[in-house]
Design an enzyme around this catalytic site. Structure first.
Site, PDB file in Angstrom:
ATOM      1  N   GLY A   9      11.873  -9.743 -55.376  1.00 58.08           N
ATOM      2  CA  GLY A   9      12.774  -8.829 -54.672  1.00 58.08           C
ATOM      3  C   GLY A   9      12.499  -8.835 -53.181  1.00 58.08           C
ATOM      4  N   GLY A  15      10.414  -5.121 -50.008  1.00 56.26           N
ATOM      5  CA  GLY A  15       9.995  -6.510 -50.203  1.00 56.26           C
ATOM      6  C   GLY A  15      10.181  -7.353 -48.960  1.00 56.26           C
ATOM      7  N   TYR A 142      13.751   6.620 -64.525  1.00 59.01           N
ATOM      8  CA  TYR A 142      13.083   5.893 -63.442  1.00 59.01           C
ATOM      9  C   TYR A 142      11.593   6.243 -63.415  1.00 59.01           C
ATOM     10  CZ  TYR A 142      11.921   4.178 -58.783  1.00 59.01           C
ATOM     11  OH  TYR A 142      11.328   3.527 -57.729  1.00 59.01           O
TER      12      TYR A 142
END
Length: 268
Positions: A9, A15, A142
């Site tokens: 990512g 990232g 999440y």
């Protein structure tokens, strides 16, 4: 020869910030993206990888090893957000979140471990979340994916220490990235009993991301971790209150902590 770092990512957000920073410090950096051909002006090469596809993972790692001959550091950063009342969140979307945030990183680790074991060294850094330390309303799935990754790495770290491989978890709080735009969120339904509470909580979550900290802060912490010969198992990076919330969860009675969260989100 400089250390070879692979960042999943790596095309945007945290990232990209990590990759840009490490590149400026003379590391040999490779990132991954599901669609690298659409990314322009990256400071480091991007390999095609979908962390939900094992063949894609193996192909990208093989390409990296062919190009560099080694992998010193893996940074598991690829992930997705998901919000919604759990009752109204499709099970298929929950599975997708676990595929990306838990099983994806595990499969990337499993693919690089034979190379690191043959080198007798390696460092795997996993980007988790402060949300993984607590069940947050309308972000429960999440939180669960990131919590599961934290615990899995605690176990995997002990299994692989004998091979000279280090594993570290870094839990960020809210950072100004595009994660909100790319996440799945259950729609706010007109006839939903959660409509008012979920709508206001979703608005607050988006505001927190919009006003989050600069991702370069995460990049600097990750750099320090890589340079540390004996890094800690867990790091938390974020606003002081976000980090303190983890301490409060450890010391406060459960229902007191729950009331604190309810008050924070305006749910009581």
């Amino acid at each position: 020869m400089s250390k070879v770092v692979l960042i999943t990512g790596g095309s945007s957000g945290i990232g990209k910030a990590i990759g840009d920073y490490l590149s400026s410090r003379n590391y040999t950096v490779y990132g991954t993206s599901r669609n690298p051909d659409t990314i322009q002006n990256s400071l480091f090469p991007l390999l095609k990888m979908d962390v939900c596809n094992l063949e894609s993972i193996e192909s990208a790692i093989s390409e990296l090893i062919e190009a560099t001959g080694k992998i010193d550091v893996l940074i598991n950063n690829a992930g997705v957000g998901i919000t919604g009342p759990i009752e109204e969140t499709p099970t298929e979307e929950m599975k997708k979140a676990f595929d990306t945030n838990l099983y994806g990183p595990i499969n990337v680790i499993k693919t690089v471990l034979p190379y690191m074991r043959s080198q007798k060294r390696g460092h795997i850094i996993n980007i988790t979340s402060i949300a993984g330390y607590m069940g947050l309303p309308y972000r429960g799935i999440y939180s669960a994916t990131k919590s599961a990754l934290e615990i899995t790495i605690e176990a995997m770290r002990m299994e692989t220490l004998q091979f000279g491989i280090k594993m570290t978890n870094v839990a960020p709080g809210d950072f100004a990235t595009n994660i909100a735009a790319g996440r799945y969120h259950a729609p706010v339904l007109e006839n939903s009993p959660y409509k008012e509470a979920y709508s206001s909580t979703l608005k607050m979550m988006n505001e927190h991301v919009d006003h989050g900290e600069d991702p370069s802060k995460m990049a600097k912490v990750v750099h320090q971790i890589i340079e540390n010969e004996n890094p800690k198992i867990h790091y938390k990076v974020g606003a002081p209150m976000q980090k303190f919330s983890i301490v409060l969860k450890r010391i406060l009675p459960d229902k007191v902590y729950e009331r604190m969260l309810l008050k924070h989100y305006g749910l009581k």
